[in-house]
Write a protein that holds these residues in place. Structure first.
Motif, mmCIF file in Angstrom:
data_model
loop_
_atom_site.group_PDB
_atom_site.id
_atom_site.type_symbol
_atom_site.label_atom_id
_atom_site.label_comp_id
_atom_site.label_asym_id
_atom_site.label_seq_id
_atom_site.Cartn_x
_atom_site.Cartn_y
_atom_site.Cartn_z
ATOM 1 N N SER A 294 0.811 -1.228 0.000
ATOM 2 C CA SER A 294 0.000 0.000 0.000
ATOM 3 C C SER A 294 0.838 1.268 0.000
ATOM 4 N N CYS A 295 0.152 2.413 -0.210
ATOM 5 C CA CYS A 295 0.841 3.710 -0.212
ATOM 6 C C CYS A 295 1.330 4.066 1.183
ATOM 7 N N THR A 296 0.826 3.378 2.192
ATOM 8 C CA THR A 296 1.280 3.635 3.554
ATOM 9 C C THR A 296 2.595 2.918 3.835
ATOM 10 N N ASN A 297 2.691 1.669 3.431
ATOM 11 C CA ASN A 297 3.841 0.845 3.821
ATOM 12 C C ASN A 297 4.227 -0.185 2.773
ATOM 13 N N GLY A 298 4.455 0.257 1.543
ATOM 14 C CA GLY A 298 4.906 -0.685 0.515
ATOM 15 C C GLY A 298 6.257 -0.281 -0.051
ATOM 16 N N ARG A 299 7.005 0.500 0.730
ATOM 17 C CA ARG A 299 8.297 1.007 0.253
ATOM 18 C C ARG A 299 9.439 0.062 0.617
ATOM 19 N N ILE A 300 10.622 0.381 0.086
ATOM 20 C CA ILE A 300 11.744 -0.545 0.225
ATOM 21 C C ILE A 300 12.078 -0.803 1.698
ATOM 22 N N GLU A 301 12.033 0.234 2.522
ATOM 23 C CA GLU A 301 12.372 -0.006 3.933
ATOM 24 C C GLU A 301 11.324 -0.861 4.638
ATOM 25 N N ASP A 302 10.077 -0.785 4.155
ATOM 26 C CA ASP A 302 9.013 -1.616 4.723
ATOM 27 C C ASP A 302 9.248 -3.093 4.369
ATOM 28 N N LEU A 303 9.605 -3.313 3.092
ATOM 29 C CA LEU A 303 9.849 -4.686 2.658
ATOM 30 C C LEU A 303 11.122 -5.223 3.316
ATOM 31 N N ALA A 304 12.100 -4.321 3.513
ATOM 32 C CA ALA A 304 13.372 -4.757 4.110
ATOM 33 C C ALA A 304 13.172 -5.205 5.558
ATOM 34 N N VAL A 305 12.404 -4.454 6.327
ATOM 35 C CA VAL A 305 12.221 -4.851 7.733
ATOM 36 C C VAL A 305 11.413 -6.155 7.808
ATOM 37 N N ALA A 306 10.448 -6.302 6.899
ATOM 38 C CA ALA A 306 9.667 -7.551 6.870
ATOM 39 C C ALA A 306 10.574 -8.721 6.504
ATOM 40 N N ALA A 307 11.451 -8.499 5.515
ATOM 41 C CA ALA A 307 12.357 -9.577 5.075
ATOM 42 C C ALA A 307 13.324 -9.960 6.182
ATOM 43 N N SER A 308 13.747 -8.981 6.987
ATOM 44 C CA SER A 308 14.696 -9.286 8.060
ATOM 45 C C SER A 308 14.043 -10.212 9.091
ATOM 46 N N ILE A 309 12.734 -10.166 9.178
ATOM 47 C CA ILE A 309 12.016 -11.053 10.114
ATOM 48 C C ILE A 309 11.733 -12.408 9.452
ATOM 49 N N LEU A 310 11.433 -12.375 8.151
ATOM 50 C CA LEU A 310 11.042 -13.603 7.455
ATOM 51 C C LEU A 310 12.240 -14.452 7.024
ATOM 52 N N LYS A 311 13.413 -13.862 7.025
ATOM 53 C CA LYS A 311 14.603 -14.595 6.553
ATOM 54 C C LYS A 311 14.832 -15.841 7.410
ATOM 55 N N GLY A 312 14.848 -17.002 6.744
ATOM 56 C CA GLY A 312 15.076 -18.258 7.466
ATOM 57 C C GLY A 312 13.843 -18.736 8.223
ATOM 58 N N ARG A 313 12.728 -18.057 8.077
ATOM 59 C CA ARG A 313 11.497 -18.486 8.746
ATOM 60 C C ARG A 313 10.445 -18.823 7.687
ATOM 61 N N ARG A 314 9.338 -19.395 8.138
ATOM 62 C CA ARG A 314 8.250 -19.749 7.231
ATOM 63 C C ARG A 314 6.960 -19.091 7.694
ATOM 64 N N VAL A 315 6.158 -18.700 6.726
ATOM 65 C CA VAL A 315 4.807 -18.240 7.056
ATOM 66 C C VAL A 315 4.048 -19.446 7.618
ATOM 67 N N ARG A 316 3.380 -19.238 8.726
ATOM 68 C CA ARG A 316 2.658 -20.313 9.413
ATOM 69 C C ARG A 316 1.656 -20.986 8.476
ATOM 70 N N LYS A 317 1.564 -22.311 8.559
ATOM 71 C CA LYS A 317 0.613 -23.063 7.739
ATOM 72 C C LYS A 317 -0.802 -22.545 8.032
ATOM 73 N N GLY A 318 -1.569 -22.319 6.974
ATOM 74 C CA GLY A 318 -2.936 -21.823 7.170
ATOM 75 C C GLY A 318 -3.031 -20.301 7.081
#
Lengths: 420, 165
Positions: A294-318
């Motif tokens: 979104s226009c609120t939080n779809g920028r590179i720093e938003d994706l970067a902080v999300a990726a730093s959390i998702l790196k090496g992890r999996r989205v929960r089943k379901g």
């Protein structure tokens, strides 16, 4: 005068203006997208003027339902293309731009000191660079296309002074959610919100965009930040067009001043943006879908902080995690930085730049009874699909952490525990 | 300019997503939009509004998106006027621009019950509750906004001004 008053005075050819006065102002830039644009085009044709007032001051963007998800959408896109072609207006077609507000800023179409109107409520985002920018409707836009002018009431301004440093995984989104919670959904109707203080001075341009973007969720006419070196550098890296650097006088008048400092991650709960609670109060709420974009939080720093959390992890089943970069530029940058690989490996679904799930038009609608945690800006009933779905708003970090755990989660806790 | 109708009541912060959800914005047909007016709050609204109604609401009516389809959906569903404690500014401008009268009327929710017959004098900024026999003061519209409503909306108003009518 403060920055908003100075810009409106300049736009209306006056030395001074005061809050409450109605001015007839000259528009510097006008923007439409394919949801509001076709109505504006229809109304423009009805007025009976052949050419727009200045084709070089109009920007058109296709973003809400791209690529066309239905024949009806395709027709709206076609109406936009034909008008752009006929009038010689710049159009960011599918594949060339992205979410209109991100495009306006990263392509240098909104500059400090300018009066910008957009047929979209989140036009107020451009205050991040010191423009006075506000959302208008389609018919009003048709009048702007015909005359290049608009009447505006000079708003009273509320100064919001922010001090303190962000902890890791606490972001400008958490700050603005806290502010919306305190001010209320109608607390700033017809007003301008001016953000200031050391925290703002140290904030990235992207973070400032997130703040100003949500000014409208308090009813404000605009959110605005005095342009500093960082803002000027950003603009100059994106356009050669000159601009006037207007800033608030040190003795400018404000209706009131609000102080904000320490902060934990915040969540806006169903069904209003001002129903804000610290994440600790809603942790454990199960989620079916998570949305980063979104226009609120779809920028590179938003994706970067999300990726730093998702790196090496999996989205929960379901749980479905949708990631939607705000523009082609953000998409490319996240590709180069390897963020998209992290998302895909984590089991996230990466979508093309679009308003998408935030707008509830296409790409990720919710079924009755489902719950979504979203980095977007509105959690109104039915906003993202079924009126019986629940929407929680949070930062990209909180959304990413919640997608991993399958329930609303404080990203600081997930990362401190080092859980997979 | 006098507007009459039965009152239909809503609360605070009625947003444009409940007035007309985003997924219906691919149509430009006002009658089609009207069929989904207020769907998020009351799916029966279009059938109630058909006879001509006046919406009475709390604070911040029309908050959220800039979609002009919101006042259009209301107008074509049969809403003759919206009276609210306060309005979100984009909705307010949009409504006037498409010729749907709107008046800020502090205290209105306390003085009107569902189905009351209301008479609104737009020029004078007065609302009469004919059922209860009381008159309320609304905030009078500035003359230049009244003249837009009198002309039937901003487009007709501009056509007169620019001489393209």
């Amino acid at each position: 005068m403060n920055i908003s008053e100075k810009i409106l005075a300049a736009a209306s050819g006056r030395d001074e203006v005061a809050p409450g006065e109605v001015v007839d102002a000259k528009v510097d830039v006008a923007m439409i997208n394919e949801i509001t644009g076709p109505l504006a085009i229809e109304a423009f044709r009805e007025i009976g003027v052949e050419r727009v007032w200045d084709k070089d001051r109009i920007v058109m963007v296709l973003d809400h339902q791209v690529p066309a998800d239905s024949v009806k959408s395709a027709i709206l896109h076609k109406v936009m293309r034909e008008f752009a072609e006929e009038q010689g207006i710049l159009l960011y077609d599918v594949g060339l731009g992205g979410v209109c507000h991100q495009v306006m800023l990263e392509k240098g179409h909104a500059r400090p000191g300018e009066l910008v109107v957009g047929a979209d409520s989140h036009t107020c985002t451009y205050g991040a660079l010191g423009a006075f920018a506000t959302g208008i409707g389609s018919t009003e836009m048709a009048a702007v296309f015909a005359t290049g002018r608009i009447w505006l009431r000079v708003p009273h301004t509320v100064l919001i002074r922010v001090t303190g440093r962000f902890q890791r995984f606490v972001t400008p989104k958490d700050l603005i959610l806290l502010i919306v919670g305190e001010v209320g959904a109608d607390g700033a109707i017809y007003k301008a919100l001016e953000f200031t203080g050391p925290t703002i001075e140290g904030m990235s341009i992207g973070g400032r965009m997130t703040l100003c973007n949500m000014a409208v969720e308090m009813g404000a006419k605009t959110g605005i930040i005095n342009p500093d070196k960082a803002a000027v550098a950003y603009v100059q890296s994106r356009t050669d067009k000159p601009f006037a650097l207007l800033r608030s006088d040190p003795d400018a008048d404000y209706e009131k001043t609000m102080e904000v400092s320490s902060l934990e991650p915040q969540v806006a709960c169903p069904h209003s943006v001002d129903n804000v609670k610290p994440v600790s109060e809603v942790e454990g709420t199960p989620v079916d879908q998570a949305f980063i974009g979104s226009c609120t939080n779809g920028r590179i720093e938003d994706l970067a902080v999300a990726a730093s959390i998702l790196k090496g992890r999996r989205v929960r089943k379901g749980v479905r995690l949708l990631v939607t970069p705000a523009s082609q530029e953000v998409y490319l940058e996240s590709l180069k930085l390897g963020l998209l690989e992290i998302f895909v490996k984590a089991g996230a679904y990466v979508c093309n730049p679009t308003c998408g799930a935030c707008f509830g038009g296409h790409m990720g609608l919710l079924a009755p009874g489902e719950t979504c945690i979203s980095s977007s800006n509105r959690n109104f009933v039915g906003r993202m699909g079924s009126p019986e779905a629940m929407i929680y708003l949070a930062s990209p970090a909180t959304v990413a952490a919640s997608a991993v755990v399958g329930e609303i989660t404080d990203p600081r806790r997930l990362m401190a525990e080092g859980r997979p | 300019m006098i507007v009459k109708g039965e009152a239909v009541i809503f609360g605070d912060d009625v947003n444009t997503d409940v007035i007309i959800p985003g997924r219906y914005l691919t149509t430009l047909d006002p009658e089609e939009l009207a069929r989904h007016a207020m769907e998020g709050l009351d799916p029966e609204f279009p059938s109630k509004a058909r006879r001509g109604v006046i919406i009475v609401a709390g604070k911040n009516f029309g908050c959220g998106s800039s979609r002009e389809q919101a006042p259009i959906a209301l107008k074509y569903a049969g809403v003759r006027c919206v009276l609210a404690e306060s309005f979100a500014r984009i909705f307010y401008r949009n409504a006037i621009n498409i010729g749907l009268p709107v008046l800020e009327c502090p205290g209105i929710l306390r003085e009107v019950s569902p189905g009351d017959n209301l008479t609104v004098n737009l020029a004078e900024g007065k609302v009469r509750n004919d059922t209860k026999g009381i008159t309320l003061e609304a905030l009078k519209l500035p003359d230049f906004l009244l003249s837009i409503i009198r002309d039937g909306g901003l487009i007709e108003h501009l056509k007169r001004r620019l001489g393209t009518a």
